[in-house]
Design an enzyme around this catalytic site. Structure first.
Site, PDB file in Angstrom:
ATOM      1  N   PRO A   1      51.917  30.218  51.515  1.00  0.00           N
ATOM      2  CG  PRO A   1      50.285  31.829  51.922  1.00  0.00           C
ATOM      3  CD  PRO A   1      51.617  31.642  51.279  1.00  0.00           C
ATOM      4  CG  ASN A   2      47.125  27.673  53.568  1.00  0.00           C
ATOM      5  OD1 ASN A   2      47.131  27.259  54.734  1.00  0.00           O
ATOM      6  ND2 ASN A   2      46.651  28.873  53.244  1.00  0.00           N
TER       7      ASN A   2
ATOM      8  NE  ARG B   1      45.173  25.016  50.052  1.00  0.00           N
ATOM      9  CZ  ARG B   1      45.747  26.020  49.438  1.00  0.00           C
ATOM     10  NH1 ARG B   1      46.998  25.904  49.025  1.00  0.00           N
ATOM     11  NH2 ARG B   1      45.102  27.139  49.224  1.00  0.00           N
TER      12      ARG B   1
ATOM     13  CE1 TYR C   1      45.183  25.214  44.715  1.00  0.00           C
ATOM     14  CE2 TYR C   1      43.950  24.492  46.659  1.00  0.00           C
ATOM     15  CZ  TYR C   1      44.327  25.492  45.780  1.00  0.00           C
ATOM     16  OH  TYR C   1      43.860  26.773  45.954  1.00  0.00           O
TER      17      TYR C   1
ATOM     18  CG  ASN D   1      52.100  28.194  44.020  1.00  0.00           C
ATOM     19  OD1 ASN D   1      51.399  29.189  44.243  1.00  0.00           O
ATOM     20  ND2 ASN D   1      51.604  26.965  43.921  1.00  0.00           N
TER      21      ASN D   1
ATOM     22  CB  ALA E   1      46.378  33.142  49.648  1.00  0.00           C
TER      23      ALA E   1
ATOM     24  CG  ASP F   1      56.793  46.879  46.645  1.00  0.00           C
ATOM     25  OD1 ASP F   1      56.367  47.018  45.481  1.00  0.00           O
ATOM     26  OD2 ASP F   1      56.367  47.543  47.611  1.00  0.00           O
TER      27      ASP F   1
ATOM     28  CD  GLU G   1      52.157  34.453  39.042  1.00  0.00           C
ATOM     29  OE1 GLU G   1      52.370  35.264  38.120  1.00  0.00           O
ATOM     30  OE2 GLU G   1      51.190  34.538  39.836  1.00  0.00           O
TER      31      GLU G   1
ATOM     32  CG  HIS H   1      49.253  30.282  40.403  1.00  0.00           C
ATOM     33  ND1 HIS H   1      49.257  30.649  41.730  1.00  0.00           N
ATOM     34  CD2 HIS H   1      49.634  31.356  39.702  1.00  0.00           C
ATOM     35  CE1 HIS H   1      49.614  31.923  41.820  1.00  0.00           C
ATOM     36  NE2 HIS H   1      49.858  32.375  40.605  1.00  0.00           N
TER      37      HIS H   1
ATOM     38  CB  SER I   1      44.236  25.744  40.601  1.00  0.00           C
ATOM     39  OG  SER I   1      44.542  26.979  41.241  1.00  0.00           O
TER      40      SER I   1
ATOM     41  NE  ARG J   1      40.587  27.687  42.402  1.00  0.00           N
ATOM     42  CZ  ARG J   1      41.333  27.577  43.508  1.00  0.00           C
ATOM     43  NH1 ARG J   1      42.654  27.681  43.400  1.00  0.00           N
ATOM     44  NH2 ARG J   1      40.782  27.375  44.672  1.00  0.00           N
TER      45      ARG J   1
HETATM   46  C1  DQA Z   1      47.497  28.499  44.146  1.00  0.00           C
HETATM   47  C2  DQA Z   1      46.257  29.319  43.781  1.00  0.00           C
HETATM   48  C3  DQA Z   1      45.975  30.350  44.852  1.00  0.00           C
HETATM   49  O1  DQA Z   1      44.794  31.082  44.509  1.00  0.00           O
HETATM   50  C4  DQA Z   1      45.738  29.677  46.195  1.00  0.00           C
HETATM   51  O2  DQA Z   1      45.531  30.649  47.206  1.00  0.00           O
HETATM   52  C5  DQA Z   1      46.833  28.750  46.555  1.00  0.00           C
HETATM   53  C6  DQA Z   1      47.382  27.872  45.528  1.00  0.00           C
HETATM   54  C7  DQA Z   1      47.746  27.367  43.147  1.00  0.00           C
HETATM   55  O3  DQA Z   1      48.844  26.824  43.153  1.00  0.00           O
HETATM   56  O4  DQA Z   1      46.854  26.999  42.372  1.00  0.00           O
HETATM   57  O5  DQA Z   1      47.244  28.672  47.710  1.00  0.00           O
HETATM   58  O6  DQA Z   1      48.625  29.355  44.122  1.00  0.00           O
END
Ligand code: DQA
Length: 161
Positions: free
Chosen positions: A13-14, A21, A26, A77, A80, A90, A101, A103, A105, A110
């Site tokens: 999401p997002n 954003r 980011y 990624n 949240a 799961d 995985e 991210h 950031s 954080r």
């Molecule tokens: C994120 C870090 C997460 O905490 C955040 O909710 C995101 C982006 C990152 O890529 O740094 O949506 O996954």
């Protein structure tokens, strides 16, 4: 050598809002920029990527469940959902394929609620805090992981000396 199955790159999401954003956290690259970077990196390693984004937890679970037989590995990624989703964890635990995985950031610098990632409990490896470049590094690492697997299978079929 035959082309391996594509690598699935999942975005939660997002992440469709990247570029607009919180760019100080980011970065300025859009998700389309990141996809183009992944496609370039994958091409350099003889890989194909299947790049997707969803704001919906169940959609991510459905895509993860469909991985076996279709994808050679997964880069995720989960945004949240990394910090909240036992359902995504799961689903990831069903996989035998390598899992990286990512991210953008550094989640450990954080807020405390970002310090726990359920995805990490299933991940082969984790890349965080390197911005969009982390995705390209993940593709490169995935190429090695898939190559290592292919090599292990190949040498496993050889008669012993
Ligand atoms: C994120 C870090 C997460 O905490 C955040 O909710 C995101 C982006 C990152 O890529 O740094 O949506 O996954």
């Amino acid at each position: 050598m035959a082309m391996p199955k594509p690598v699935l790159i999942l975005n939660g999401p997002n992440l469709n809002m990247l570029g607009r954003r919180e760019p100080s956290i980011y970065g300025a690259e859009s998700l389309a920029d990141i996809e183009a970077m992944c496609q370039r990196e994958a091409g350099a390693h003889g890989l194909e990527v299947d790049f997707r984004q969803s704001n919906h937890e169940g959609q991510l679970v459905d895509w993860i469940q469909a991985v076996p037989g279709r994808h050679a590995g997964v880069i995720i990624n989960a945004g949240a959902y990394s910090h909240t989703s036992v359902a995504v964890l799961d689903a990831l635990r069903l996989l035998d394929e390598p899992l990286i995985e990512v991210h953008l950031s550094n989640i450990y610098r954080r807020e405390a609620f970002r310090h726990r990632s359920y995805v990490s409990l299933a991940a082969t490896g984790i890349i965080c805090g390197l911005g969009a470049r982390g995705y390209a590094l993940a593709v490169r690492a995935m190429a090695e992981l898939i190559g290592q697997q292919a090599q292990a299978t190949w040498s496993g079929t050889q008669p012993s000396p």
